[in-house]
Scaffold this motif. Structure first.
Motif, PDB file in Angstrom:
ATOM      1  N   LYS A   1       0.842  -1.192   0.000  1.00  0.00           N
ATOM      2  CA  LYS A   1       0.000   0.000   0.000  1.00  0.00           C
ATOM      3  C   LYS A   1       0.878   1.244   0.000  1.00  0.00           C
ATOM      4  CE  LYS A   1      -2.656  -0.954   3.613  1.00  0.00           C
ATOM      5  NZ  LYS A   1      -3.807  -0.838   4.541  1.00  0.00           N
TER       6      LYS A   1
ATOM      7  N   ASP B   1      -0.530   7.678   1.665  1.00  0.00           N
ATOM      8  CA  ASP B   1      -1.205   8.871   1.133  1.00  0.00           C
ATOM      9  C   ASP B   1      -0.200  10.009   0.981  1.00  0.00           C
ATOM     10  OD1 ASP B   1      -3.513   7.424   1.225  1.00  0.00           O
ATOM     11  OD2 ASP B   1      -4.182   8.252   3.159  1.00  0.00           O
TER      12      ASP B   1
ATOM     13  N   LYS C   1      -3.641  12.918  -6.086  1.00  0.00           N
ATOM     14  CA  LYS C   1      -4.910  12.281  -6.452  1.00  0.00           C
ATOM     15  C   LYS C   1      -5.280  12.542  -7.907  1.00  0.00           C
ATOM     16  CE  LYS C   1      -6.807  12.437  -1.757  1.00  0.00           C
ATOM     17  NZ  LYS C   1      -7.930  12.911  -0.892  1.00  0.00           N
TER      18      LYS C   1
ATOM     19  N   ASN D   1      -5.521   1.895  -8.137  1.00  0.00           N
ATOM     20  CA  ASN D   1      -6.005   2.981  -7.279  1.00  0.00           C
ATOM     21  C   ASN D   1      -7.507   2.786  -7.110  1.00  0.00           C
ATOM     22  OD1 ASN D   1      -5.804   5.347  -5.748  1.00  0.00           O
ATOM     23  ND2 ASN D   1      -6.391   6.616  -7.489  1.00  0.00           N
TER      24      ASN D   1
ATOM     25  N   HIS E   1     -12.613   1.002  -9.008  1.00  0.00           N
ATOM     26  CA  HIS E   1     -11.230   1.147  -9.452  1.00  0.00           C
ATOM     27  C   HIS E   1     -11.126   2.418 -10.294  1.00  0.00           C
ATOM     28  CE1 HIS E   1     -10.368  -3.445  -9.084  1.00  0.00           C
ATOM     29  NE2 HIS E   1     -10.850  -2.910  -7.974  1.00  0.00           N
TER      30      HIS E   1
ATOM     31  N   MET F   1      -9.142   7.193  -1.402  1.00  0.00           N
ATOM     32  CA  MET F   1      -8.634   6.171  -2.322  1.00  0.00           C
ATOM     33  C   MET F   1      -7.328   5.578  -1.794  1.00  0.00           C
ATOM     34  SD  MET F   1      -9.413   7.878  -6.053  1.00  0.00           S
ATOM     35  CE  MET F   1      -8.768   9.480  -5.594  1.00  0.00           C
ATOM     36  N   GLN F   2      -7.090   4.337  -2.195  1.00  0.00           N
ATOM     37  CA  GLN F   2      -5.881   3.629  -1.782  1.00  0.00           C
ATOM     38  C   GLN F   2      -5.119   3.165  -3.025  1.00  0.00           C
ATOM     39  OE1 GLN F   2      -4.452   2.786   1.504  1.00  0.00           O
ATOM     40  NE2 GLN F   2      -2.862   2.590  -0.059  1.00  0.00           N
ATOM     41  N   LEU F   3      -3.860   3.601  -3.147  1.00  0.00           N
ATOM     42  CA  LEU F   3      -3.000   3.172  -4.250  1.00  0.00           C
ATOM     43  C   LEU F   3      -2.166   1.983  -3.783  1.00  0.00           C
ATOM     44  CD1 LEU F   3      -1.943   3.695  -7.130  1.00  0.00           C
ATOM     45  CD2 LEU F   3      -0.233   5.225  -6.125  1.00  0.00           C
TER      46      LEU F   3
ATOM     47  N   CYS G   1      -4.748  -5.413  -5.706  1.00  0.00           N
ATOM     48  CA  CYS G   1      -5.704  -4.310  -5.664  1.00  0.00           C
ATOM     49  C   CYS G   1      -6.442  -4.347  -4.332  1.00  0.00           C
ATOM     50  CB  CYS G   1      -6.694  -4.415  -6.826  1.00  0.00           C
ATOM     51  SG  CYS G   1      -7.584  -2.873  -7.155  1.00  0.00           S
TER      52      CYS G   1
END
Length: 892
Positions: free
Chosen positions: A289, A292, A297, A327, A336, A417-419, A424
């Protein structure tokens, strides 16, 4: 009846004569006058007549008989031995065949008769050879010969005439065995050694093609350098991806999503590492992960994704997606926003726009179907997004998507959101958020650059190999030779009709590696050939050449950091705006150690000498400045860099409480200039005695590292004089100059002269002040001579003394009030010195630097006690000097 008196032979110089044996009967004998040689003349023919004795007193009237013909044949004697016509006989045979006759030997005999002049038999004298000979001299092999078993045979042969007389000298017969003619390349070495820095080196300088007299009309040769198992497909620079992008002139702002694990980039700590810390292996069970704030973004309509990927066929169910980059929603939902993944050996890029960016059907999925995606080899991928156009570059070649699907934009929401990388994040539609769609394969140098796309030139540079095939002297290639390289110069194809020109062209094919420190190991070589013959369906088959290049170990550089390793600064300087410069004279050099062969010497076992070569220039890619011991306290201390200098040198830096990390490909001089601007500040130096720092630099992402350069910084705490002391002693400039020259490690003392605030007191004390100054100068000179004797040992410590705010204070009133009490003062001094000795002994074992102050009379003495093994300095009314712990009394 008459008598016979003589015989007469008619002929020229006949070697015979006839004599009368009996006149009455007429009997006579024919005999040779000289030796007869059959080899000169085998037979004679002549006429002979008989004469009587004649009539008359003088017997002159002889009568002769009729003429008779005599024919004589000379009988031969076996006096000559056979001799061979040649001194040596040679023949060449092919292995694996039985010959009726390999060659024929022939002998002659000089005897004249057929019995003795004819050769009736030949015989092989050498035993245990697979050959036989007949009576006519024909030699044949009795078994199939093998080139591998024996290349050549030497046999001795003799001859016999019909009288069984053998030759006096035997003859030598040489039979060479050649292998069965097999079309193929000859005279090449399987192992080719390459020394780093050799430039372009021929691979097959003597190679040539054996066609076995086949009717060859043309030939095509493909030379392939196989380096797929070296690094990421070939020998490339091992700098970080960000450093490589800088070298290639890529746009700034690239964000490394798979950096080497560190305190600042800790999201890759748990990932599997393959070979080195720049290649990450994903086994379908791991994901990372991205914190942030690392990636903005909004990537805008233009951005670039780059990566190295090695991927094979998907295990298990082929319908499962394998996420490279994703993301998605962190919680509540499972949308997604953008993703890059592999699905059924297809590369898919997903980009969903928000409703505030678009409100109609827009391109959302871009598909590429390439065999290389699942060939288990390293390939370099660049996804250039210039929405709505998305272009893929693989190994420098452009590929357009074969399928583009449209989709509605995503409805706006306030969900974070999580990149992620390698899987995923599924934040919704499950009981507990978790990773899904894991990737199977290896990734490296995964970056994303918002707001910019890369040019073709930069893309070619980023994936370029530093090793490949080359042709020495292209202009000297034979006429009619066509050649072609692939983009990475790992494959070379040549074609021609003349075998000689083809041989010459292949002899010029070379290997080159332009890296200063190439990767050591094997590079496999393969040469394959396709032959065409004149008007024949079936042509010769030429086996492949399998060889390898062994790249030898480069001489490793020795990176050395040097400079002042101990600093002493007053506390006020730590509190100033500029702080304390830590590394003002740091120096970085790199040298090569090379073994020098021994010179001519009688000692054969003399070992080679190792010499240090001159300085070598190369780049560095990072230098770390580490805080040794406790980490920095941000509320009261910090490290500072000159960012203008940093940008001018095209370097970057990150900092933390553990120190600074300066990174980027740059020269050693550039790193020196940046390090010399590093400053340390402390807003509360009163609680600080010392700080320790360490520098360590690297080349090629840690492949070559420097020594660990350690620096100790000590704080000199200033002692403020009491308010009752109203004056300072004025030190003459001449004395300061002498201290500066005798002790180069000690900076010149800058004395602050405070004007007197009590003019009346000064007038009263002026006389005594002159006396005190004279006595002070005298005592300081005595201490100065003592310092000179120990100056040699002091130089080793390389202590840098700065006493910019140091003052020397004495109380002239003491001498004025109690004149003549020198003895009492000396006794008092001794008592005070004994007390100081007791106090100092209690702190000798302490690791922290200390400063002590005492009152002598009513003056002050300042003592600075350094670390173990370092000098102890003191300042008093007696002057400036060093304290010797070994003395019983620590006099200043």
């Amino acid at each position: 009846m008459g008598e016979i008196c003589a015989f007469k032979i008619h002929g020229q110089e006949m070697p015979f004569e006839a004599v009368v044996l009996n006149k009455t009967s007429g009997e006579g004998r024919l005999r040779a006058k000289s030796p007869i040689d059959c080899e000169l003349q085998k037979e004679y023919t002549f006429i002979i007549q008989a004469y009587d004795c004649g009539a008359g007193p003088h017997e002159t009237n002889w009568k002769k008989s009729h003429k008779a013909v005599v024919h004589i044949q000379v009988k031969d004697v076996n006096e000559f031995a056979p001799t061979f016509k040649e001194t040596i006989y040679k023949a060449v045979v092919t292995e694996g065949k039985i010959y009726d006759s390999i060659l024929q030997v022939e002998a002659i005999d000089e005897d004249c008769s057929p019995q003795y002049s004819q050769i009736c038999n030949y015989e092989i004298v050498t035993s245990d050879v697979p050959f036989a000979i007949d009576r006519n001299g024909n030699i044949r092999n009795t078994e199939k010969l093998s080139y591998d078993r024996q290349h050549q045979y030497e046999i001795m042969v003799t001859a016999f005439d019909c009288g069984q007389k053998h030759a006096t000298e035997n003859v030598l017969v040489q039979v060479d065995v050649k292998p069965v003619c097999k079309p193929g390349w000859q005279d090449w070495a399987k192992r080719i050694e390459y020394k780093p820095g050799s430039g372009s080196m021929p691979l097959f300088p003597s190679i040539h093609l054996e066609t076995c007299d086949g009717p060859v009309s043309s030939i095509q040769i493909t030379t392939e350098l196989q380096t797929n198992y070296i690094g990421k497909g070939c020998d490339r620079e091992t700098y970080s991806e960000k450093s490589l992008q800088k070298l290639c002139g890529a746009s700034s702002g690239a964000i490394d999503l798979l950096p080497s694990p560190s305190a600042a980039t800790n999201w890759t700590v748990g990932l599997l590492v393959d070979n080195n810390d720049m290649i990450f292996k994903f086994d379908g069970k791991q994901g990372a992960k991205i914190p942030d704030g690392i990636v903005p973004k909004n990537l805008t309509d233009q951005f670039t994704i780059t990566m190295w990927m090695k991927h094979g066929p998907s295990p298990g169910v082929r319908a499962e997606k394998e996420t490279i980059l994703c993301n998605s929603d962190k919680t509540e939902m499972n949308r997604h926003h953008y993703a890059l993944y592999v699905h059924n050996c297809r590369l898919v890029f997903l980009l969903r726009k928000d409703f505030d960016q678009a409100d109609t059907f827009r391109p959302a999925e871009f598909h590429w179907k390439l065999d290389q995606i699942c060939d288990k080899e390293w390939h370099y991928y660049i996804v250039n997004v210039e929405f709505p156009v998305v272009t893929l570059y693989m190994d420098g070649t452009t590929y357009e998507p074969y399928l583009v699907t449209n989709d509605w934009p995503i409805h706006p929401s306030h969900i974070a959101m999580q990149l992620t990388v390698g899987a995923c994040w599924q934040g919704g539609e499950v009981t507990k958020p978790r990773f899904a769609q894991y990737f199977h394969g290896s990734l490296a140098s995964l970056t994303i650059r918002p707001g910019k796309i890369e040019s073709q030139k930069v893309i070619s540079c980023l994936q370029a190999c530093k090793e490949g095939l080359d042709i020495n002297s292209l202009e000297s290639l034979g006429q009619g030779i066509k050649y072609h390289f692939n983009p990475s110069q790992s494959v070379l194809v040549m074609e021609g009709e003349d075998i000689g020109n083809i041989n010459q062209a292949l002899q010029k094919v070379s290997y080159i590696n332009s890296r200063q420190f190439p990767t050591t190991g094997v590079r496999r070589l393969k040469v394959s050939s396709k032959v065409q013959c004149f008007g024949e369906d079936v042509c010769i088959s030429v086996p492949d050449v399998d060889a390898y290049v062994m790249v030898l170990q480069a001489i490793e550089p020795r990176i050395t950091i040097s400079g002042t390793d101990h600093l002493v600064r007053p506390a006020a300087q730590f509190e100033s705006a500029k702080g304390v410069t830590l590394f003002p004279n740091v120096k970085i050099v790199s040298t090569l150690a090379k073994a020098e062969p021994p010179g001519d010497s009688k000692e054969e076992d003399q070992a080679p000498k190792h010499v240090l070569l001159e300085e070598m220039l190369h780049n560095l890619d990072f230098c770390d400045i580490l805080v040794v011991g406790e980490e920095l306290e941000p509320r009261q201390e910090c490290l500072e860099l000159d960012y203008d200098e940093l940008r001018e040198r095209h370097l970057d830096a990150t900092n933390s409480t553990s120190g600074y990390s300066i990174y980027g490909v740059g020269t050693m001089t550039s790193y020196e200039q940046v390090l010399r601007q590093v400053r340390y500040r402390n807003w509360n130096p009163g609680s600080l005695d010392d700080r320790k720092f360490q520098i360590k630099c690297s080349e090629l992402n840690g492949r070559y590292t420097s020594n660990e350069f350690n620096l100790e910084v000590n704080v000199l705490h200033e002692i403020n004089p009491d308010s009752q002391y109203i004056n300072h002693m004025i030190v003459q400039p001449q004395f300061l100059q002498s201290i500066h020259h005798s002790e180069p490690e000690i900076s010149s003392i800058r004395n602050s002269v405070i004007p007197s605030i009590a003019t009346v007191v000064i007038i009263v004390c002026v006389g005594m002040l002159v006396f005190v100054v004279a006595m002070g100068v005298y005592r300081i000179r005595v201490a100065h001579q003592h310092c000179i004797q120990e100056s040699e040992s002091a130089k080793e410590s390389e202590m840098d003394w700065d006493d910019s705010a140091l003052t020397i204070t004495v109380n002239p009133m003491e001498k004025y009030e109690e004149p003549g009490h020198v003895e009492e003062e000396s006794e008092e001094d001794e008592d005070e010195e004994e007390e100081v000795e007791e106090e100092d002994s209690s702190s000798d074992d302490s690791d922290d630097s200390e400063e002590e102050e005492e009152e002598i009379g009513k003056g002050r003495v300042i003592r600075y006690q350094g670390k173990k093994g370092r000098e102890n300095w003191c300042l008093s009314r007696n002057g400036i000097g060093k304290m010797n712990k070994e003395n019983k009394k620590k006099k200043c």
